[in-house]
Design a protein around this motif. Structure first.
Motif, PDB file in Angstrom:
ATOM      1  N   MET A   1      34.746  47.830  38.365  1.00 16.43           N
ATOM      2  CA  MET A   1      34.605  46.315  37.525  1.00 16.43           C
ATOM      3  C   MET A   1      33.204  46.420  36.890  1.00 16.43           C
ATOM      4  N   GLY A   2      33.020  45.681  35.721  1.00 14.69           N
ATOM      5  CA  GLY A   2      31.975  45.423  35.120  1.00 14.69           C
ATOM      6  C   GLY A   2      30.690  44.600  35.711  1.00 14.69           C
ATOM      7  N   GLY A   3      29.828  44.720  35.191  1.00 13.78           N
ATOM      8  CA  GLY A   3      28.466  43.949  35.645  1.00 13.78           C
ATOM      9  C   GLY A   3      28.684  42.542  36.079  1.00 13.78           C
ATOM     10  N   LEU A   4      29.607  41.819  35.320  1.00 12.82           N
ATOM     11  CA  LEU A   4      29.658  40.320  35.266  1.00 12.82           C
ATOM     12  C   LEU A   4      30.561  40.012  36.540  1.00 12.82           C
ATOM     13  N   ALA A   5      31.472  41.164  36.785  1.00 13.44           N
ATOM     14  CA  ALA A   5      32.361  40.685  37.652  1.00 13.44           C
ATOM     15  C   ALA A   5      31.675  41.080  39.289  1.00 13.44           C
ATOM     16  N   ARG A   6      30.507  41.538  39.252  1.00 13.96           N
ATOM     17  CA  ARG A   6      29.928  42.085  40.575  1.00 13.96           C
ATOM     18  C   ARG A   6      29.650  40.732  41.210  1.00 13.96           C
ATOM     19  N   GLY A   7      29.837  40.550  42.646  1.00 11.09           N
ATOM     20  CA  GLY A   7      29.321  39.251  43.435  1.00 11.09           C
ATOM     21  C   GLY A   7      30.521  38.317  43.155  1.00 11.09           C
ATOM     22  N   VAL A   8      31.486  38.459  42.616  1.00 12.61           N
ATOM     23  CA  VAL A   8      32.565  37.417  42.500  1.00 12.61           C
ATOM     24  C   VAL A   8      32.952  36.863  43.888  1.00 12.61           C
ATOM     25  N   GLY A   9      32.987  37.728  44.698  1.00  9.75           N
ATOM     26  CA  GLY A   9      33.670  37.149  46.326  1.00  9.75           C
ATOM     27  C   GLY A   9      32.434  36.125  46.781  1.00  9.75           C
ATOM     28  N   ARG A  10      31.178  36.445  46.420  1.00  8.40           N
ATOM     29  CA  ARG A  10      30.159  35.535  46.989  1.00  8.40           C
ATOM     30  C   ARG A  10      30.056  34.170  46.206  1.00  8.40           C
ATOM     31  N   ALA A  13      33.466  32.855  41.487  1.00 15.19           N
ATOM     32  CA  ALA A  13      33.466  32.505  39.938  1.00 15.19           C
ATOM     33  C   ALA A  13      34.988  32.757  39.485  1.00 15.19           C
ATOM     34  N   PRO A  14      35.475  31.669  39.207  1.00 11.77           N
ATOM     35  CA  PRO A  14      37.090  31.526  39.203  1.00 11.77           C
ATOM     36  C   PRO A  14      37.562  32.530  37.753  1.00 11.77           C
ATOM     37  N   HIS A  15      36.778  32.431  36.792  1.00  9.54           N
ATOM     38  CA  HIS A  15      37.317  33.247  35.810  1.00  9.54           C
ATOM     39  C   HIS A  15      37.466  34.895  35.901  1.00  9.54           C
ATOM     40  N   ALA A  16      36.146  35.394  36.512  1.00  7.59           N
ATOM     41  CA  ALA A  16      36.282  36.817  37.048  1.00  7.59           C
ATOM     42  C   ALA A  16      37.470  36.875  38.093  1.00  7.59           C
ATOM     43  N   SER A  59      42.306  52.430  35.713  1.00  4.51           N
ATOM     44  CA  SER A  59      42.558  52.624  34.313  1.00  4.51           C
ATOM     45  C   SER A  59      41.972  51.573  33.454  1.00  4.51           C
ATOM     46  N   TRP A  60      41.442  50.643  34.210  1.00  9.74           N
ATOM     47  CA  TRP A  60      41.056  48.998  33.654  1.00  9.74           C
ATOM     48  C   TRP A  60      39.260  49.064  33.615  1.00  9.74           C
ATOM     49  N   SER A  61      38.812  48.415  32.641  1.00  9.81           N
ATOM     50  CA  SER A  61      37.549  48.211  32.404  1.00  9.81           C
ATOM     51  C   SER A  61      37.307  46.810  31.969  1.00  9.81           C
ATOM     52  N   THR A  62      36.387  45.936  32.513  1.00  7.66           N
ATOM     53  CA  THR A  62      36.438  44.601  32.555  1.00  7.66           C
ATOM     54  C   THR A  62      35.012  44.295  31.687  1.00  7.66           C
ATOM     55  N   GLU A  63      35.054  43.456  30.776  1.00 12.98           N
ATOM     56  CA  GLU A  63      34.137  42.787  30.009  1.00 12.98           C
ATOM     57  C   GLU A  63      33.757  43.639  29.175  1.00 12.98           C
ATOM     58  N   VAL A  64      34.325  44.150  28.217  1.00  8.97           N
ATOM     59  CA  VAL A  64      34.404  45.263  27.450  1.00  8.97           C
ATOM     60  C   VAL A  64      33.911  44.764  26.036  1.00  8.97           C
ATOM     61  N   PRO A  65      32.747  45.193  25.747  1.00 12.25           N
ATOM     62  CA  PRO A  65      32.360  44.734  24.218  1.00 12.25           C
ATOM     63  C   PRO A  65      33.067  45.653  23.148  1.00 12.25           C
ATOM     64  N   GLU A  99      43.023  39.028  27.461  1.00  8.51           N
ATOM     65  CA  GLU A  99      42.405  37.877  27.233  1.00  8.51           C
ATOM     66  C   GLU A  99      42.733  36.818  28.350  1.00  8.51           C
ATOM     67  N   VAL A 100      41.940  36.363  29.478  1.00  8.92           N
ATOM     68  CA  VAL A 100      42.411  35.587  30.401  1.00  8.92           C
ATOM     69  C   VAL A 100      41.712  34.157  29.898  1.00  8.92           C
ATOM     70  N   ASP A 101      42.659  33.257  29.997  1.00  4.56           N
ATOM     71  CA  ASP A 101      42.213  31.995  29.631  1.00  4.56           C
ATOM     72  C   ASP A 101      42.250  31.109  30.896  1.00  4.56           C
ATOM     73  N   THR A 102      41.241  30.448  31.506  1.00  5.82           N
ATOM     74  CA  THR A 102      41.485  29.529  32.573  1.00  5.82           C
ATOM     75  C   THR A 102      41.636  27.948  32.384  1.00  5.82           C
ATOM     76  N   CYS A 103      41.905  27.691  30.979  1.00  9.25           N
ATOM     77  CA  CYS A 103      42.205  26.560  30.395  1.00  9.25           C
ATOM     78  C   CYS A 103      40.877  25.977  30.002  1.00  9.25           C
ATOM     79  N   HIS A 104      40.135  26.695  29.933  1.00  7.66           N
ATOM     80  CA  HIS A 104      38.559  26.192  29.257  1.00  7.66           C
ATOM     81  C   HIS A 104      38.454  26.461  27.559  1.00  7.66           C
TER      82      HIS A 104
END
Length: 143
Positions: A1-10, A13-16, A59-65, A99-104
């Motif tokens: 997972m990408g850098g922004l997805a690290r630490g999600v469990g702690r 972070a709802p979007h991640a 096969s996946w990557s997250t937060e890809v520019p 693109e994951v939209d969490t209604c924001h």
């Protein structure tokens, strides 16, 4: 997972978390029915009928520019950042942006982001065509 997805469990972070759940849902592996021996009969049948996803979690990557201008290392303005990207040509999916939209985000912002995806793909297509023309010219001996 990408850098922004690290630490999600702690942090929770709802979007991640939603991005991770989406990846798991789309790449759903075939269930190991031997591990369901003690499960109720209905659960085993449901697992048997459930369609298998495509690709693997790897096969996946997250937060890809996705640079519309500039280079991969130094992206210019106008690009997007995809929540998740799947590259699984073996499953018939050469490239999939998610693109994951969490209604924001409002509809206009989502539409703008999809337009940025289109600019990125257009840039990739133009590059591919140039490379194909150059390769053809080299085969014919014009370069």
């Amino acid at each position: 997972m990408g850098g922004l997805a690290r630490g999600v469990g702690r942090t929770g972070a709802p979007h991640a978390l939603c991005v991770g759940e989406t990846i798991w849902a789309l790449s759903r592996p075939a269930p190991d029915l031997t591990r369901l021996q003690d499960a109720p009969h209905g659960a085993v049948e449901a697992a048997r009928r459930a369609p298998v996803g495509f690709g693997t979690v790897e096969s996946w990557s997250t937060e890809v520019p996705l640079p519309a201008t500039g280079t991969w290392a130094s992206a210019g303005r106008g690009g997007a950042q995809a929540d998740a990207v799947l590259a699984a040509p073996e499953a018939g999916v050469p490239l999939l942006f998610v693109e994951v939209d969490t209604c924001h985000m409002d509809a206009q912002r989502i539409a703008t982001k999809l337009g940025k995806y289109a600019r990125f793909l257009s840039r990739c297509l133009r590059t591919s065509v140039r490379m194909a023309v150059r390769a053809s010219a080299m085969r014919v001996g014009h370069e």
